[in-house]
Structures are given as C-alpha cells and as structure tokens.
Design a protein around this motif. Structure first.
Motif, PDB file in Angstrom:
ATOM      1  N   LEU A 187      11.426 -13.425 -29.632  1.00  0.00           N
ATOM      2  CA  LEU A 187      10.975 -14.252 -28.733  1.00  0.00           C
ATOM      3  C   LEU A 187      11.972 -14.110 -27.412  1.00  0.00           C
ATOM      4  O   LEU A 187      13.163 -13.957 -27.553  1.00  0.00           O
ATOM      5  CB  LEU A 187      10.959 -15.625 -29.056  1.00  0.00           C
ATOM      6  CG  LEU A 187      10.501 -16.659 -28.527  1.00  0.00           C
ATOM      7  CD1 LEU A 187       9.179 -16.671 -27.790  1.00  0.00           C
ATOM      8  CD2 LEU A 187      10.699 -18.148 -29.143  1.00  0.00           C
ATOM      9  N   GLY A 188      11.199 -14.319 -26.343  1.00  0.00           N
ATOM     10  CA  GLY A 188      11.978 -14.164 -24.881  1.00  0.00           C
ATOM     11  C   GLY A 188      12.567 -12.683 -24.867  1.00  0.00           C
ATOM     12  O   GLY A 188      13.476 -12.435 -24.245  1.00  0.00           O
TER      13      GLY A 188
ATOM     14  N   SER B 187      11.694 -10.560 -22.558  1.00  0.00           N
ATOM     15  CA  SER B 187      11.705 -10.190 -21.422  1.00  0.00           C
ATOM     16  C   SER B 187      12.926 -10.885 -20.605  1.00  0.00           C
ATOM     17  O   SER B 187      13.290 -10.739 -19.530  1.00  0.00           O
ATOM     18  CB  SER B 187      10.627 -10.502 -20.430  1.00  0.00           C
ATOM     19  OG  SER B 187      10.300 -11.886 -20.708  1.00  0.00           O
TER      20      SER B 187
ATOM     21  N   THR C 299      19.017 -12.174 -23.195  1.00  0.00           N
ATOM     22  CA  THR C 299      19.358 -11.722 -24.507  1.00  0.00           C
ATOM     23  C   THR C 299      18.234 -11.155 -25.314  1.00  0.00           C
ATOM     24  O   THR C 299      18.452 -10.018 -25.965  1.00  0.00           O
ATOM     25  CB  THR C 299      19.936 -13.047 -25.510  1.00  0.00           C
ATOM     26  OG1 THR C 299      18.792 -14.033 -25.524  1.00  0.00           O
ATOM     27  CG2 THR C 299      20.757 -13.850 -24.663  1.00  0.00           C
TER      28      THR C 299
ATOM     29  N   ARG D  54       5.463 -14.893 -21.768  1.00  0.00           N
ATOM     30  CA  ARG D  54       4.272 -15.121 -21.466  1.00  0.00           C
ATOM     31  C   ARG D  54       3.765 -14.309 -20.355  1.00  0.00           C
ATOM     32  O   ARG D  54       2.580 -14.643 -19.590  1.00  0.00           O
ATOM     33  CB  ARG D  54       4.512 -16.640 -20.675  1.00  0.00           C
ATOM     34  CG  ARG D  54       5.052 -17.804 -21.708  1.00  0.00           C
ATOM     35  CD  ARG D  54       5.185 -19.093 -21.081  1.00  0.00           C
ATOM     36  NE  ARG D  54       6.487 -18.911 -20.260  1.00  0.00           N
ATOM     37  CZ  ARG D  54       7.107 -19.645 -19.486  1.00  0.00           C
ATOM     38  NH1 ARG D  54       6.610 -21.151 -19.468  1.00  0.00           N
ATOM     39  NH2 ARG D  54       8.213 -19.237 -18.846  1.00  0.00           N
ATOM     40  N   ASP D  55       4.510 -13.294 -19.889  1.00  0.00           N
ATOM     41  CA  ASP D  55       4.023 -12.442 -18.844  1.00  0.00           C
ATOM     42  C   ASP D  55       4.010 -11.001 -19.211  1.00  0.00           C
ATOM     43  O   ASP D  55       5.006 -10.640 -19.436  1.00  0.00           O
ATOM     44  CB  ASP D  55       5.022 -12.714 -17.788  1.00  0.00           C
ATOM     45  CG  ASP D  55       4.583 -12.085 -16.278  1.00  0.00           C
ATOM     46  OD1 ASP D  55       4.474 -10.812 -16.363  1.00  0.00           O
ATOM     47  OD2 ASP D  55       4.272 -12.718 -15.393  1.00  0.00           O
TER      48      ASP D  55
ATOM     49  N   LEU E 273      14.774 -18.355 -29.508  1.00  0.00           N
ATOM     50  CA  LEU E 273      15.615 -19.006 -28.657  1.00  0.00           C
ATOM     51  C   LEU E 273      14.820 -20.409 -28.095  1.00  0.00           C
ATOM     52  O   LEU E 273      13.551 -20.411 -28.351  1.00  0.00           O
ATOM     53  CB  LEU E 273      16.137 -18.186 -27.354  1.00  0.00           C
ATOM     54  CG  LEU E 273      15.377 -17.397 -26.763  1.00  0.00           C
ATOM     55  CD1 LEU E 273      14.166 -18.001 -25.870  1.00  0.00           C
ATOM     56  CD2 LEU E 273      15.890 -16.203 -26.084  1.00  0.00           C
ATOM     57  N   MET E 274      15.419 -21.028 -27.456  1.00  0.00           N
ATOM     58  CA  MET E 274      14.841 -22.283 -26.715  1.00  0.00           C
ATOM     59  C   MET E 274      14.949 -22.054 -25.275  1.00  0.00           C
ATOM     60  O   MET E 274      15.638 -22.392 -24.680  1.00  0.00           O
ATOM     61  CB  MET E 274      15.704 -23.396 -27.233  1.00  0.00           C
ATOM     62  CG  MET E 274      15.636 -23.754 -28.777  1.00  0.00           C
ATOM     63  SD  MET E 274      14.325 -24.500 -29.087  1.00  0.00           S
ATOM     64  CE  MET E 274      14.744 -26.211 -28.815  1.00  0.00           C
ATOM     65  N   PRO E 275      13.661 -21.636 -24.787  1.00  0.00           N
ATOM     66  CA  PRO E 275      13.783 -21.211 -23.385  1.00  0.00           C
ATOM     67  C   PRO E 275      13.700 -22.687 -22.623  1.00  0.00           C
ATOM     68  O   PRO E 275      13.019 -23.665 -22.980  1.00  0.00           O
ATOM     69  CB  PRO E 275      12.227 -20.475 -23.214  1.00  0.00           C
ATOM     70  CG  PRO E 275      11.633 -20.685 -24.337  1.00  0.00           C
ATOM     71  CD  PRO E 275      12.503 -21.115 -25.255  1.00  0.00           C
ATOM     72  N   LEU E 276      14.075 -22.472 -21.216  1.00  0.00           N
ATOM     73  CA  LEU E 276      14.207 -23.468 -20.510  1.00  0.00           C
ATOM     74  C   LEU E 276      13.028 -23.466 -19.441  1.00  0.00           C
ATOM     75  O   LEU E 276      12.419 -22.475 -19.233  1.00  0.00           O
ATOM     76  CB  LEU E 276      15.301 -23.660 -19.648  1.00  0.00           C
ATOM     77  CG  LEU E 276      16.219 -24.542 -19.159  1.00  0.00           C
ATOM     78  CD1 LEU E 276      16.722 -25.461 -20.283  1.00  0.00           C
ATOM     79  CD2 LEU E 276      17.434 -24.072 -18.157  1.00  0.00           C
TER      80      LEU E 276
ATOM     81  N   SER F  54      24.389 -22.394 -29.431  1.00  0.00           N
ATOM     82  CA  SER F  54      25.662 -22.480 -28.513  1.00  0.00           C
ATOM     83  C   SER F  54      26.827 -22.946 -29.335  1.00  0.00           C
ATOM     84  O   SER F  54      26.691 -23.830 -30.191  1.00  0.00           O
ATOM     85  CB  SER F  54      24.979 -23.377 -27.250  1.00  0.00           C
ATOM     86  OG  SER F  54      26.467 -23.586 -26.602  1.00  0.00           O
TER      87      SER F  54
ATOM     88  N   LEU G  44      19.844 -28.235 -28.565  1.00  0.00           N
ATOM     89  CA  LEU G  44      20.207 -26.894 -29.664  1.00  0.00           C
ATOM     90  C   LEU G  44      20.731 -27.586 -31.027  1.00  0.00           C
ATOM     91  O   LEU G  44      20.479 -26.964 -32.110  1.00  0.00           O
ATOM     92  CB  LEU G  44      21.334 -25.979 -29.015  1.00  0.00           C
ATOM     93  CG  LEU G  44      20.645 -25.426 -27.676  1.00  0.00           C
ATOM     94  CD1 LEU G  44      21.856 -24.554 -27.005  1.00  0.00           C
ATOM     95  CD2 LEU G  44      19.650 -24.476 -28.210  1.00  0.00           C
TER      96      LEU G  44
ATOM     97  N   PRO H 159      26.950 -18.895 -29.047  1.00  0.00           N
ATOM     98  CA  PRO H 159      27.811 -18.246 -27.707  1.00  0.00           C
ATOM     99  C   PRO H 159      28.518 -19.097 -27.118  1.00  0.00           C
ATOM    100  O   PRO H 159      27.956 -20.404 -27.080  1.00  0.00           O
ATOM    101  CB  PRO H 159      26.768 -17.364 -27.125  1.00  0.00           C
ATOM    102  CG  PRO H 159      25.392 -18.138 -27.185  1.00  0.00           C
ATOM    103  CD  PRO H 159      25.567 -18.823 -28.614  1.00  0.00           C
TER     104      PRO H 159
ATOM    105  N   SER I 160      25.374 -17.793 -15.986  1.00  0.00           N
ATOM    106  CA  SER I 160      25.305 -18.951 -15.555  1.00  0.00           C
ATOM    107  C   SER I 160      25.647 -19.185 -14.136  1.00  0.00           C
ATOM    108  O   SER I 160      25.376 -20.156 -13.495  1.00  0.00           O
ATOM    109  CB  SER I 160      26.132 -20.183 -16.292  1.00  0.00           C
ATOM    110  OG  SER I 160      25.615 -19.898 -17.776  1.00  0.00           O
TER     111      SER I 160
END
Ligand SMILES: NC(=O)c1ccc[n+]([C@@H]2O[C@H](COP(=O)([O-])OP(=O)(O)OC[C@H]3O[C@@H](n4cnc5c(N)ncnc54)[C@H](OP(=O)(O)O)[C@@H]3O)[C@@H](O)[C@H]2O)c1
Length: 289
Positions: free
Chosen positions: A5-6, A8, A11, A31-32, A70-73, A108, A123, A142, A148
């Motif tokens: 997942l995630g 693109s 990580t 999604r893209d 993961l937990m996308p924002l 995290s 999280l 992590p 960031s």
C-alpha cells in the motif's frame, strides 16, 4: 505475492523496488495510475483505487502472502481524526477479510503512547486495531522523516531560517524514508518477523543541527529559531495547513519537548545508514534544490 500500500509514496516506492529486486511478485496499490508508473516499470501489478473502497481492498489483499500497510494523510479530507479512523478501519478490515497471514505496518516512534502525542495518537490506535488480527504483525516504528523538512524547505532557503516549536536542545531520531522502506522490505522478506522494529536513523539530531547540516550541503547557511505555539499556528494555517492538522503537529512537538517520544536502542539490527548530509545531497541531484 506481497501487497504494497502506498506504492507510489516515499516508503512504499522503496519497498516495491527492494521486493522486485529480490524477485518477489508485488501488487502495488495507490489511487493514481500515473503515480504507480515507477512500480509498474519495476514489474509490480498496479491496483488503482482508494483503499477505503471495499472492492479495491479486496483486489489489493486477496491471496497476498504478506502486506505492507501505512496510514496515508489526506490534506483535502474534512477532518484528520475521522480520515485516519476510516482508512485504518478499512485497511484492517481488508487484511482480516483476505486472511493475510503476515503484515508489516508503518507506525512511528512514540506510537506506544496512547494520548498526548498529536499525530502519533492515530498510529497508536492503528497499532491496536492491527493487534486484533489473526496474523504475524510487524510494527515498524521510525523516527522523524528527513522528508518532513521538504514542505518548509523553499521558505527556509529564501529566509535562511527555519521556525518550529520544538525546543532547540531536544535531539530527535531522524531517518531517510528510503531506509524505512528498506527496513520494511527486510521484514517482509523474513517469514519469522513479528513485533516492534524501530528505525531510528543513524543519529539523534536537534533542529538547529539538522537545518545547519542541510544548509551546509545546499550551500546556504540555515539556522533554527523556536517559535511560540500561537505564532507557529498562525503561520501554518496561513500556509494552508488545516487547523486540526496544525494542532496535531503542535501537540506532537509538545510531546517531543516533554522528551516522552524515545527510541530504545540503535545498532546493526536498526541499521539505517543514510545521513542527513547524504539525504540533502540527494535533493541536489534529484530536484536541483
Ligand atoms: N513524516 C514523518 O516524519 C513520519 C514519521 C513516522 C511515521 N510516519 C508515517 O508515514 C506516513 C507516510 O508514509 P510515506 O511518506 O511513505 O507516504 P507518502 O509518501 O505520503 O505516500 C502515501 C502513499 O499512499 C497512497 N495513498 C494515499 N491515500 C490513499 C488511499 N486512500 N488509498 C490508497 N492509496 C493511498 C499515495 O498515493 P496516491 O496519493 O496516488 O493515492 C502514496 O502512494 C505518515 O502518514 C505517517 O503515518 C511519518
């Protein structure tokens, strides 16, 4: 076959590259379709769609021997807490329904703390949801991502100063997302992996030290100034960050200042070799910063 997942993202992209290099079949979720092009070019099978869509999570997780989650924002979502609950519940439901036997989840440092940590609280809640699965779950914890700094970098370079609310003498574990992806891939390739794996990065850094070292690589002297919460809140909201996310960030920084977000140790098992100088140098080669 392993689902990422995630795929693109920071990580997930690295997880795909590492798994494909190891010869593992990968399903790459995002999604893209255009943003999944790199994963597809590495031979991953794209699954395009929103993970909160039941049909997408079925297509994503069905038959997977393991999954990276993961937990996308989502900055466009109306409320951070609600969005995180929706995505976290959907991911857990999808993993449970498909019976995925091994899960590596991006969390995290500090996620073991139930409350008072802003961003990190969601999280913690996701770690609790995942604990209810009948699966071997590895929680990857992590430190703060070097990435960031990226949203603030143009303003930092223009003004020569970086503002935030973290106390200047607080040293934080900081890590490159590439190394986090490597740690995730290592766990996914290890059938015995289970429990917490910290990825604290090569050293703890104060914000004055971190920004000075980024500046030295980018050829621009940079310094850090601590801002009061109310000033920083106004700056972030003015810059377009939703008010609730701004408060989550300030609460997380306050937890950093109370020194409650801690790593356990650092050694070969937590190996994440990329230094902040190497990371900053990679910005010059990839973005011309
Ligand atoms: N920033 C830090 O210092 C820090 C520290 C510790 C942990 N973390 C955790 O790391 C997470 C970010 O990880 P990252 O940097 O690897 O991610 P990222 O680069 O922000 O990428 C997010 C990925 O998820 C995909 N995505 C977003 N929403 C989706 C949805 N609803 N359904 C399916 N795919 C979706 C995105 O692609 P599309 O947009 O194309 O869908 C993208 O591939 C944070 O959210 C936080 O939980 C962050």
């Amino acid at each position: 076959m392993i689902t990422v997942l995630g795929a693109s993202g920071n990580t997930g992209g690295q997880v795909v590259r590492r798994l494909r290099a190891a010869g593992v079949a990968v399903r790459a979720v995002g999604r893209d379709a255009a943003r999944l092009a790199d994963a597809a070019a590495h031979g991953a099978e794209p699954v395009v769609g929103d993970i909160t869509d039941p049909a997408v999570r079925t297509a994503a997780f069905r038959g997977a021997e393991a999954a990276y989650v993961l937990m996308p924002l989502d900055l466009a979502a109306p409320g951070y807490r609600r969005q995180q609950e929706q995505v976290g519940t959907a991911i857990t439901a999808g993993l449970r329904a498909a019976g995925v036997p091994r899960v590596v989840a991006l969390s995290s440092l500090g996620a073991e703390i139930p409350s008072g940590t802003g961003f990190l609280e969601t999280l913690h809640q996701q770690e609790e949801r995942l604990a209810g699965l009948d699966a071997r779950v590895t929680l990857l914890r992590p430190g703060l991502f070097f990435e960031s700094f990226l949203p603030a970098l143009p303003a930092m370079l223009a003004a020569g100063v970086h503002h935030d609310t973290v106390a200047p003498d607080v040293a934080l574990p900081m890590v490159a997302t590439r190394d986090v992806g490597d740690a995730a891939a290592t766990a996914l390739l290890d059938p015995g992996a289970v429990g917490v794996r910290e990825v604290p990065g090569p050293e703890d850094l104060t914000l004055p030290d971190a920004v000075a070292r980024i500046g030295a690589v980018l050829g621009k002297p940079l310094r850090y100034e601590r801002a009061p919460d109310d000033v920083m809140r106004a700056v972030l909201v003015e810059a377009g960050l939703p008010a609730d996310l701004t408060d989550e960030q300030l609460a997380m920084n306050a937890a950093f200042n109370r020194r409650v977000v801690r790593r356990r140790g650092r050694g070969p098992a937590t190996g994440s070799p990329t230094t902040i100088e190497q990371w900053a140098a990679s910005l010059v080669s990839t973005t011309g910063a």
